[in-house]
Write an enzyme that holds these catalytic residues in place. Structure first.
Site, mmCIF file in Angstrom:
data_model
loop_
_atom_site.group_PDB
_atom_site.id
_atom_site.type_symbol
_atom_site.label_atom_id
_atom_site.label_comp_id
_atom_site.label_asym_id
_atom_site.label_seq_id
_atom_site.Cartn_x
_atom_site.Cartn_y
_atom_site.Cartn_z
ATOM 1 N N ASN A 2 0.878 -1.175 0.000
ATOM 2 C CA ASN A 2 0.000 0.000 0.000
ATOM 3 C C ASN A 2 0.915 1.225 0.000
ATOM 4 O O ASN A 2 1.483 1.572 1.030
ATOM 5 C CB ASN A 2 -0.890 -0.047 1.255
ATOM 6 N N TRP A 3 1.029 1.845 -1.159
ATOM 7 C CA TRP A 3 1.970 2.975 -1.267
ATOM 8 C C TRP A 3 1.471 4.226 -0.556
ATOM 9 O O TRP A 3 2.209 5.186 -0.397
ATOM 10 C CB TRP A 3 2.221 3.313 -2.743
ATOM 11 N N LYS A 4 0.196 4.222 -0.205
ATOM 12 C CA LYS A 4 -0.432 5.411 0.412
ATOM 13 C C LYS A 4 -0.195 6.622 -0.503
ATOM 14 O O LYS A 4 -0.140 6.451 -1.714
ATOM 15 C CB LYS A 4 0.082 5.610 1.845
ATOM 16 N N HIS A 10 -9.405 0.816 5.654
ATOM 17 C CA HIS A 10 -8.074 1.083 6.214
ATOM 18 C C HIS A 10 -8.230 2.052 7.386
ATOM 19 O O HIS A 10 -9.039 2.975 7.330
ATOM 20 C CB HIS A 10 -7.148 1.677 5.150
ATOM 21 N N GLU A 56 -6.566 4.485 8.375
ATOM 22 C CA GLU A 56 -6.350 5.908 8.077
ATOM 23 C C GLU A 56 -7.627 6.534 7.524
ATOM 24 O O GLU A 56 -7.922 7.695 7.777
ATOM 25 C CB GLU A 56 -5.164 6.062 7.109
ATOM 26 N N GLU A 75 -4.701 -4.944 10.982
ATOM 27 C CA GLU A 75 -3.724 -3.865 11.134
ATOM 28 C C GLU A 75 -3.992 -3.122 12.448
ATOM 29 O O GLU A 75 -4.840 -2.222 12.490
ATOM 30 C CB GLU A 75 -3.833 -2.868 9.975
ATOM 31 N N GLY A 124 2.886 2.406 10.838
ATOM 32 C CA GLY A 124 3.779 3.549 10.656
ATOM 33 C C GLY A 124 4.526 3.962 11.909
ATOM 34 O O GLY A 124 5.140 5.022 11.951
ATOM 35 N N SER A 136 4.005 -1.965 10.402
ATOM 36 C CA SER A 136 5.460 -1.974 10.573
ATOM 37 C C SER A 136 6.106 -3.318 10.235
ATOM 38 O O SER A 136 7.062 -3.723 10.899
ATOM 39 C CB SER A 136 5.849 -1.526 11.984
ATOM 40 N N GLY A 186 3.056 -0.912 4.307
ATOM 41 C CA GLY A 186 3.080 0.494 3.976
ATOM 42 C C GLY A 186 4.504 0.857 3.596
ATOM 43 O O GLY A 186 4.965 0.585 2.480
ATOM 44 N N GLY A 187 5.232 1.433 4.537
ATOM 45 C CA GLY A 187 6.591 1.919 4.299
ATOM 46 C C GLY A 187 7.501 0.944 3.566
ATOM 47 O O GLY A 187 8.224 1.335 2.637
#
Ligand code: 13P
Length: 254
Positions: free
Chosen positions: A16-18, A102, A104, A174, A180, A215, A236-237
């Site tokens: 997920n590149w966000k 998600h 977020e 998640e 993150g 993470s 994510g990251g």
């Protein structure tokens, strides 16, 4: 218990590149990822770029088994919903997976359980695969409410579509406190929740893929993937770094 003795759930790694990247960095990233993920594998891989990069990503993935996913979707079919993207549009773009719920979006866009359930339905109506995200906040975990929160989030969808709909869906656990933050759930903490989700889904629960997200990095993925009920990761990251991403895909390729 060993996964080898388990039902044949194929592992899935989703990046997920966000809201990150541009044409140059996406091209650089995917050139390395595609080159490093040639041939046949025992794990599926998908990337979810921001919408403006869909076409570009499709072109970059043309010779690859890596598929396209979306980070969000509208619950509506079409009409006057400025800024929204429908599931039919995503299907038109050869999108395979769609993340719904998600944390977020639940927190920043105030998406409710009901709305998330409607998005899940909209995605399946177009024969795409929803990745339903569930997870508790730190406060909810610390006050012993983690499983109750996950039950509530999952139930909102089950009440709307039934357990059988999960035959064509993916669930991602998640924990909000791990996203993150560099703070991963321990494999045991994740396993407990994954098992709980599987039980809640009854018979279908044995076949649905349940990903862990929060993470996940190259140095903790393999350990998470050894757990019986963890079928891959939602990253994510780590999905923005080719080496890191590939290393996690390889850890799932067992
Ligand atoms: P991080 O891997 O950056 O913690 O993000 C996880 C996530 O939110 C994936 O959807």
């Amino acid at each position: 218990m060993n996964k080898a003795n388990n039902t044949k759930r194929r592992q899935l790694v989703v990046g997920n590149w966000k809201m990150n990247g541009n044409q140059r960095t996406n091209a650089e990233l995917l050139a390395k990822v595609v080159a490093g993920w040639q041939g046949k594998h025992n794990a599926d891989v998908a990337v979810c770029p921001p919408f403006p990069y869909f076409q570009h990503t499709l072109e970059l993935l043309a010779s690859s088994s890596i598929v396209l996913g979306a980070q969000s979707v509208s619950e509506y079919e079409s009409g006057a919903y400025t800024g929204e993207v429908s599931a039919r549009m995503l299907a038109d773009w050869q999108c395979r997976y769609v993340i719904v719920g998600h944390n977020e979006r639940r927190r920043m866009q105030q998406e409710s359980d009901t709305q998330v359930a409607q998005k899940f339905v909209a995605v399946q109506r177009e024969q795409l695969v929803p990745i339903l995200c569930v997870g508790e906040s730190l406060e909810q975990r610390e006050t012993g409410q983690a499983l109750a929160v996950i039950h509530r989030q999952l139930n909102a969808v089950v009440e709307s579509v039934g357990c059988d709909a999960f035959e064509h869906a993916v669930v991602a656990y998640e924990p909000v406190w791990a996203v993150g933050t560099g703070k991963t759930a321990t494999p045991q903490q994740a396993q407990e929740v994954h098992h709980f989700i599987r039980e809640l889904l009854g018979d279908v629960g044995q076949r649905v893929r349940i990903l862990y997200g929060g993470s996940v990095k190259a140095n903790n993925a393999a350990q998470l993937f050894t757990m019986t009920d963890i079928d891959g990761a939602l990253l994510g990251g780590a999905s923005l770094d080719a080496e890191e991403f590939l290393s996690i895909c390889r850890a799932a390729d067992i």
